[in-house]
Design a protein around this motif. Structure first.
Motif, PDB file in Angstrom:
ATOM      1  N   ALA A 260    -128.827-118.373  26.522  1.00 42.54           N
ATOM      2  CA  ALA A 260    -128.087-117.166  27.219  1.00 42.54           C
ATOM      3  C   ALA A 260    -126.350-117.295  26.755  1.00 42.54           C
ATOM      4  CB  ALA A 260    -128.024-117.624  28.338  1.00 42.54           C
ATOM      5  N   LEU A 261    -126.376-118.329  26.118  1.00 44.78           N
ATOM      6  CA  LEU A 261    -125.091-118.333  24.897  1.00 44.78           C
ATOM      7  C   LEU A 261    -125.019-118.055  23.562  1.00 44.78           C
ATOM      8  CD1 LEU A 261    -123.931-122.271  25.735  1.00 44.78           C
ATOM      9  CD2 LEU A 261    -122.365-120.085  26.278  1.00 44.78           C
ATOM     10  N   LEU A 262    -126.145-117.417  23.373  1.00 49.04           N
ATOM     11  CA  LEU A 262    -126.339-117.045  22.117  1.00 49.04           C
ATOM     12  C   LEU A 262    -125.981-115.438  22.116  1.00 49.04           C
ATOM     13  CD1 LEU A 262    -127.000-117.752  19.140  1.00 49.04           C
ATOM     14  CD2 LEU A 262    -129.569-118.117  19.508  1.00 49.04           C
ATOM     15  N   LYS A 263    -126.576-115.146  22.978  1.00 54.13           N
ATOM     16  CA  LYS A 263    -126.565-113.659  23.497  1.00 54.13           C
ATOM     17  C   LYS A 263    -125.109-113.283  23.647  1.00 54.13           C
ATOM     18  CE  LYS A 263    -131.827-113.377  25.814  1.00 54.13           C
ATOM     19  NZ  LYS A 263    -132.136-113.382  26.781  1.00 54.13           N
ATOM     20  N   GLU A 264    -124.474-114.165  24.065  1.00 54.47           N
ATOM     21  CA  GLU A 264    -123.364-113.393  23.786  1.00 54.47           C
ATOM     22  C   GLU A 264    -122.202-114.152  22.912  1.00 54.47           C
ATOM     23  OE1 GLU A 264    -121.678-111.969  25.895  1.00 54.47           O
ATOM     24  OE2 GLU A 264    -123.461-112.041  28.084  1.00 54.47           O
ATOM     25  N   ARG A 265    -122.820-114.496  21.839  1.00 55.38           N
ATOM     26  CA  ARG A 265    -121.981-115.015  20.349  1.00 55.38           C
ATOM     27  C   ARG A 265    -121.478-115.783  20.398  1.00 55.38           C
ATOM     28  NH1 ARG A 265    -120.366-110.048  21.150  1.00 55.38           N
ATOM     29  NH2 ARG A 265    -118.397-110.789  21.053  1.00 55.38           N
ATOM     30  N   VAL A 266    -122.689-117.159  21.215  1.00 55.62           N
ATOM     31  CA  VAL A 266    -121.689-118.317  21.667  1.00 55.62           C
ATOM     32  C   VAL A 266    -122.415-120.109  20.465  1.00 55.62           C
ATOM     33  CG1 VAL A 266    -121.287-120.459  22.880  1.00 55.62           C
ATOM     34  CG2 VAL A 266    -119.911-117.975  23.505  1.00 55.62           C
ATOM     35  N   LEU A 267    -122.829-120.067  20.353  1.00 54.79           N
ATOM     36  CA  LEU A 267    -123.208-121.601  19.232  1.00 54.79           C
ATOM     37  C   LEU A 267    -123.126-122.718  19.903  1.00 54.79           C
ATOM     38  CD1 LEU A 267    -122.642-119.205  16.788  1.00 54.79           C
ATOM     39  CD2 LEU A 267    -124.317-120.904  15.618  1.00 54.79           C
ATOM     40  N   ALA A 268    -124.096-123.585  20.234  1.00 52.24           N
ATOM     41  CA  ALA A 268    -123.686-124.851  21.296  1.00 52.24           C
ATOM     42  C   ALA A 268    -124.883-125.491  20.340  1.00 52.24           C
ATOM     43  CB  ALA A 268    -123.622-124.867  21.915  1.00 52.24           C
ATOM     44  N   VAL A 269    -125.276-126.662  21.385  1.00 49.47           N
ATOM     45  CA  VAL A 269    -126.220-127.793  20.432  1.00 49.47           C
ATOM     46  C   VAL A 269    -127.327-127.645  22.001  1.00 49.47           C
ATOM     47  CG1 VAL A 269    -127.309-129.691  19.057  1.00 49.47           C
ATOM     48  CG2 VAL A 269    -125.013-127.956  18.519  1.00 49.47           C
TER      49      VAL A 269
END
Length: 394
Positions: free
Chosen positions: A349-358
């Motif tokens: 979900a974060l990736l779809k908002e251009r946020v990269l986490a691990v």
């Protein structure tokens, strides 16, 4: 035709999520521009080194035409660099270490590997509080050992009962990373004293040394002026591992060190063994230019307040988005709780908002995720709406 060992093939398979995040980040930055992608995936310091490093580099370059200016040196490091590191430990931890009891290494990772190679037998176990730095398992496995993660308490403090229960006749070491990656937790003197008591009892029971590996590359990132105890003054079987990747913003220079507790009996034997393993693992000696930089700049560091402001900005972003977290006392990571049990769903979900986490499962803690706030304060604050939209989507 099988080109790889089965073990390494398994490692590659398990790293697919991190690889996918890295590749996705490249594509997102191409599509939207780097300033519109919020990459909190890697702990790669973005601050330039202190100005003293630039001055020192110029001075070092002036000696470039001298014979052996950049030649081989003792495997344990130059006399001058080890003396500088002794001064650093005295200032930083009030720890009096003879320069001869310090080895300069190729980063903290090189130091841990040289130590494990010197002391581990096949089948040995290395205890590690969980969550933990993802590479520890590889380092122990390099020498036939096994990493044995031990859950911490809900606030990420050490669970002494869990540590005690994990110790067996195969236990060789426990890694204590404080301030911690990925949680930012700083372990207290009381916790460390309890760990020391447990290890001393286990040594007596099993008749073998059990070491503490004090992995401390984030020691200077102490945002609330908390006490960061010197583990080497609490427990005689301590090796302190440090580096200059974070405090001098020199991760690519690969400069670190091992310091042995002055309380350890027969420490010369351990120093001699690690000097040998530092060589036979192929490191030979730590980079010469880096050692010369430490000689000149051991008392310097990047500005702590910059990271403190970033931490506070990240905390506001997460709070406003309704994401649960424990405020990190040190290091430059947040380790928030995922709003759904499988954190990979939230990562997507974060990736779809251009946020990269691990994902937290890579650190031994499913249900959590890691954010590295060693990015610009603007990038952090600009990510606020993306976090809110990801939460709304979940």
């Amino acid at each position: 035709m099988n080109l790889l060992s089965n073990e390494v093939k398994a490692f590659l398979g398990n790293s697919s999520m991190i690889r996918r995040m890295f590749e996705a980040g490249i594509e997102l930055k191409k599509q939207y521009g780097a300033e519109n992608v919020y990459d909190f995936s890697l702990g790669n310091p973005d601050l330039p080194p202190p100005v003293e490093i630039k001055t020192a580099m110029k001075e070092i370059s002036e000696d470039a035409d001298k014979m052996f200016a950049f030649g081989y040196m003792p495997n344990a490091g130059s006399v001058e660099c080890r003396a500088a590191l002794a001064k650093l430990l005295k200032k930083e931890q009030d720890l009096t270490v003879d320069p001869a009891d310090i080895i300069v290494t190729c980063g903290a990772a090189g130091g841990i590997n040289a130590f494990f190679r010197a002391v581990m037998e096949r089948g040995d176990e290395v205890i590690c509080p969980s969550p933990y730095f993802v590479e520890y398992g590889f380092y122990a496995g390099n020498y036939g050992g096994t990493l044995k993660p031990v859950p911490t308490n809900e606030d990420f403090s050490l669970n002494i009962a869990n540590i005690e229960a994990a110790i067996t006749e195969k236990t060789r070491a426990i890694i204590l990373n404080s301030p911690n990656n990925p949680t930012g937790k700083i372990y207290t003197a009381a916790e460390l004293a309890e760990v020391a008591a447990v290890l001393l009892a286990a040594r007596k029971k099993y008749g073998r040394m059990i070491y503490i590996v004090a992995d401390e590359p984030y020691r200077f990132l102490n945002f609330d002026n908390a006490e960061i105890p010197s583990i080497a003054k609490i427990y005689d079987g301590t090796v302190v591992i440090g580096s200059f990747s974070k405090n001098l913003s020199l991760p690519g220079e690969r400069l670190g060190y091992i310091a042995v507790s002055p309380m350890l009996e027969n420490k010369a034997e351990l120093i001699g063994a690690m000097t040998l393993t530092n060589r036979i693992l192929g490191f030979v000696n730590a980079p010469v230019v880096g050692q010369k930089l430490i000689e000149k700049c051991w008392d310097c560091q990047v500005e702590l307040d910059i990271y403190r402001r970033r931490r506070d900005a990240m905390a506001k972003v997460l709070t406003d988005a309704g994401i649960e977290f424990i405020m990190p006392g040190g290091a430059f990571y947040f380790f928030p709780k995922s709003p759904v049990a499988d954190e990979r769903i939230f990562i997507d979900a974060l990736l779809k908002e251009r946020v990269l986490a691990v994902p937290g499962r890579g650190f031994g803690a499913p249900g959590y995720f890691r954010l590295a706030f060693c990015v610009s304060e603007k990038n952090i604050t600009d990510s606020a709406e993306s976090f809110k939209r990801a939460m709304a989507a979940i």
